[in-house]
Write a protein that holds these residues in place. Structure first.
Motif, PDB file in Angstrom:
ATOM      1  N   ASP A  13      44.509 -56.271  33.785  1.00  0.00           N
ATOM      2  CA  ASP A  13      44.270 -56.740  35.147  1.00  0.00           C
ATOM      3  C   ASP A  13      45.290 -56.180  36.138  1.00  0.00           C
ATOM      4  OD1 ASP A  13      42.918 -58.404  37.104  1.00  0.00           O
ATOM      5  OD2 ASP A  13      44.726 -59.643  37.071  1.00  0.00           O
ATOM      6  N   LYS A  14      46.475 -55.854  35.667  1.00  0.00           N
ATOM      7  CA  LYS A  14      47.542 -55.422  36.579  1.00  0.00           C
ATOM      8  C   LYS A  14      47.545 -53.919  36.847  1.00  0.00           C
ATOM      9  CE  LYS A  14      50.327 -59.339  35.333  1.00  0.00           C
ATOM     10  NZ  LYS A  14      51.468 -59.862  34.629  1.00  0.00           N
ATOM     11  N   PHE A  15      47.389 -53.122  35.795  1.00  0.00           N
ATOM     12  CA  PHE A  15      47.447 -51.666  35.944  1.00  0.00           C
ATOM     13  C   PHE A  15      46.052 -51.117  36.240  1.00  0.00           C
ATOM     14  CE2 PHE A  15      51.248 -52.684  33.563  1.00  0.00           C
ATOM     15  CZ  PHE A  15      52.204 -51.938  34.226  1.00  0.00           C
ATOM     16  N   ARG A  16      45.548 -51.489  37.384  1.00  0.00           N
ATOM     17  CA  ARG A  16      44.223 -51.084  37.850  1.00  0.00           C
ATOM     18  C   ARG A  16      44.295 -50.961  39.364  1.00  0.00           C
ATOM     19  NH1 ARG A  16      42.285 -55.167  40.711  1.00  0.00           N
ATOM     20  NH2 ARG A  16      42.787 -57.294  40.163  1.00  0.00           N
ATOM     21  N   PRO A  17      43.283 -50.384  39.985  1.00  0.00           N
ATOM     22  CA  PRO A  17      43.306 -50.313  41.450  1.00  0.00           C
ATOM     23  C   PRO A  17      43.291 -51.712  42.076  1.00  0.00           C
ATOM     24  CG  PRO A  17      41.672 -48.822  40.546  1.00  0.00           C
ATOM     25  CD  PRO A  17      42.150 -49.675  39.402  1.00  0.00           C
ATOM     26  N   HIS A  18      44.143 -51.914  43.053  1.00  0.00           N
ATOM     27  CA  HIS A  18      44.191 -53.164  43.812  1.00  0.00           C
ATOM     28  C   HIS A  18      43.873 -52.832  45.265  1.00  0.00           C
ATOM     29  CE1 HIS A  18      46.072 -55.677  40.671  1.00  0.00           C
ATOM     30  NE2 HIS A  18      46.690 -54.567  40.321  1.00  0.00           N
ATOM     31  N   PRO A  19      43.024 -53.614  45.910  1.00  0.00           N
ATOM     32  CA  PRO A  19      42.695 -53.337  47.315  1.00  0.00           C
ATOM     33  C   PRO A  19      43.929 -53.421  48.216  1.00  0.00           C
ATOM     34  CG  PRO A  19      41.202 -54.973  46.378  1.00  0.00           C
ATOM     35  CD  PRO A  19      42.300 -54.762  45.379  1.00  0.00           C
ATOM     36  N   ASP A  20      43.913 -52.650  49.267  1.00  0.00           N
ATOM     37  CA  ASP A  20      45.000 -52.656  50.240  1.00  0.00           C
ATOM     38  C   ASP A  20      45.161 -54.063  50.810  1.00  0.00           C
ATOM     39  OD1 ASP A  20      47.043 -51.565  51.751  1.00  0.00           O
ATOM     40  OD2 ASP A  20      45.717 -50.923  53.360  1.00  0.00           O
ATOM     41  N   GLY A  21      46.396 -54.505  50.958  1.00  0.00           N
ATOM     42  CA  GLY A  21      46.700 -55.786  51.572  1.00  0.00           C
ATOM     43  C   GLY A  21      46.723 -56.979  50.637  1.00  0.00           C
ATOM     44  N   VAL A  22      46.341 -56.814  49.377  1.00  0.00           N
ATOM     45  CA  VAL A  22      46.313 -57.960  48.469  1.00  0.00           C
ATOM     46  C   VAL A  22      47.683 -58.212  47.854  1.00  0.00           C
ATOM     47  CG1 VAL A  22      43.868 -57.622  47.887  1.00  0.00           C
ATOM     48  CG2 VAL A  22      45.644 -56.701  46.377  1.00  0.00           C
ATOM     49  N   ASP A  23      47.937 -59.482  47.538  1.00  0.00           N
ATOM     50  CA  ASP A  23      49.134 -59.840  46.791  1.00  0.00           C
ATOM     51  C   ASP A  23      48.974 -59.336  45.365  1.00  0.00           C
ATOM     52  OD1 ASP A  23      50.240 -61.124  48.984  1.00  0.00           O
ATOM     53  OD2 ASP A  23      49.506 -63.096  48.387  1.00  0.00           O
ATOM     54  N   LEU A  24      50.023 -58.746  44.838  1.00  0.00           N
ATOM     55  CA  LEU A  24      49.998 -58.222  43.475  1.00  0.00           C
ATOM     56  C   LEU A  24      50.530 -59.270  42.508  1.00  0.00           C
ATOM     57  CD1 LEU A  24      51.287 -54.654  44.337  1.00  0.00           C
ATOM     58  CD2 LEU A  24      48.941 -55.348  43.848  1.00  0.00           C
ATOM     59  N   PRO A  25      49.992 -59.313  41.283  1.00  0.00           N
ATOM     60  CA  PRO A  25      50.432 -60.340  40.331  1.00  0.00           C
ATOM     61  C   PRO A  25      51.844 -60.068  39.822  1.00  0.00           C
ATOM     62  CG  PRO A  25      48.902 -58.818  39.287  1.00  0.00           C
ATOM     63  CD  PRO A  25      48.951 -58.444  40.747  1.00  0.00           C
ATOM     64  N   PRO A  26      52.589 -61.140  39.487  1.00  0.00           N
ATOM     65  CA  PRO A  26      53.935 -60.938  38.936  1.00  0.00           C
ATOM     66  C   PRO A  26      53.867 -60.158  37.631  1.00  0.00           C
ATOM     67  CG  PRO A  26      53.256 -63.227  38.665  1.00  0.00           C
ATOM     68  CD  PRO A  26      52.198 -62.551  39.484  1.00  0.00           C
ATOM     69  N   HIS A  27      54.966 -59.498  37.302  1.00  0.00           N
ATOM     70  CA  HIS A  27      55.022 -58.739  36.049  1.00  0.00           C
ATOM     71  C   HIS A  27      54.776 -59.667  34.864  1.00  0.00           C
ATOM     72  CE1 HIS A  27      57.523 -56.095  38.755  1.00  0.00           C
ATOM     73  NE2 HIS A  27      56.419 -55.421  38.516  1.00  0.00           N
ATOM     74  N   HIS A  28      55.435 -60.796  34.846  1.00  0.00           N
ATOM     75  CA  HIS A  28      55.152 -61.892  33.917  1.00  0.00           C
ATOM     76  C   HIS A  28      55.833 -63.134  34.471  1.00  0.00           C
ATOM     77  CE1 HIS A  28      59.151 -61.755  31.948  1.00  0.00           C
ATOM     78  NE2 HIS A  28      59.022 -60.443  32.021  1.00  0.00           N
ATOM     79  N   GLU A  29      55.526 -64.282  33.921  1.00  0.00           N
ATOM     80  CA  GLU A  29      55.956 -65.560  34.485  1.00  0.00           C
ATOM     81  C   GLU A  29      57.473 -65.759  34.493  1.00  0.00           C
ATOM     82  OE1 GLU A  29      53.615 -67.421  36.045  1.00  0.00           O
ATOM     83  OE2 GLU A  29      52.330 -65.755  35.430  1.00  0.00           O
TER      84      GLU A  29
END
Length: 161
Positions: A13-29
């Motif tokens: 889920d993380k190493f994929r294209p993310h739309p511009d302007g979105v919050d990115l997920p933390p590396h881990h908790e």
């Protein structure tokens, strides 16, 4: 502590294209830079901004070096973590090979700073990265350059032995 198989399961889920302007997920908790469950962490929240990443961050009293000033190591930690979010855009895990920070002015406790990072270039497995740190008036208080090296998933199993 988050276990390696759980962290790796989230990478799709993380190493994929993310739309511009979105919050990115933390590396881990429990990540020191961005982990929401790390009581000693910075809780960095990063979003995609075009071909780079951006974050607004305020250092607090847990990060004090000299009175009223953030510890240089705390600043470097947050910049290093910010670089880690560029890897989501690149699409592969990598690790820090070299990190330099040019402190141009004191980073003050309680002041919101804007941080931005970009990939400058690629050379084989090496990623050349740059970052900046600006105060609320837009003055540049710090810059950074880093070299990250792409790695395979097996690299991270070293921490579980």
């Amino acid at each position: 502590m988050t276990d390696l198989p759980s962290v790796l399961a989230t990478w799709v889920d993380k190493f994929r294209p993310h739309p511009d302007g979105v919050d990115l997920p933390p590396h881990h908790e429990q990540c020191l830079g961005c982990g929401p469950d790390n009581p000693h962490g910075h809780h960095l929240q990063v979003r995609r901004d075009g071909d780079g990443v951006v974050a607004d961050h305020t250092f607090d009293n847990r990060h004090v070096g000299a009175p009223g000033i953030a510890h240089g190591g705390a600043v470097a930690t947050v910049i290093d973590d910010l670089y880690g979010f560029l890897l989501y855009l690149v699409g592969t895990p990598a690790v820090t090979r070299q990190l330099t920070v040019d402190y141009r002015a004191p980073v003050l406790i309680g002041v919101p700073y804007r941080m931005e990072a970009h990939v400058s270039s690629y050379e084989g497995r090496k990623l050349f990265l740059t970052a900046s740190l600006t105060d609320p008036e837009g003055s540049l208080v710090g810059t950074s350059k880093a070299v990250f090296v792409t790695v395979g998933v097996e690299h991270f199993s070293r921490g579980t032995q």
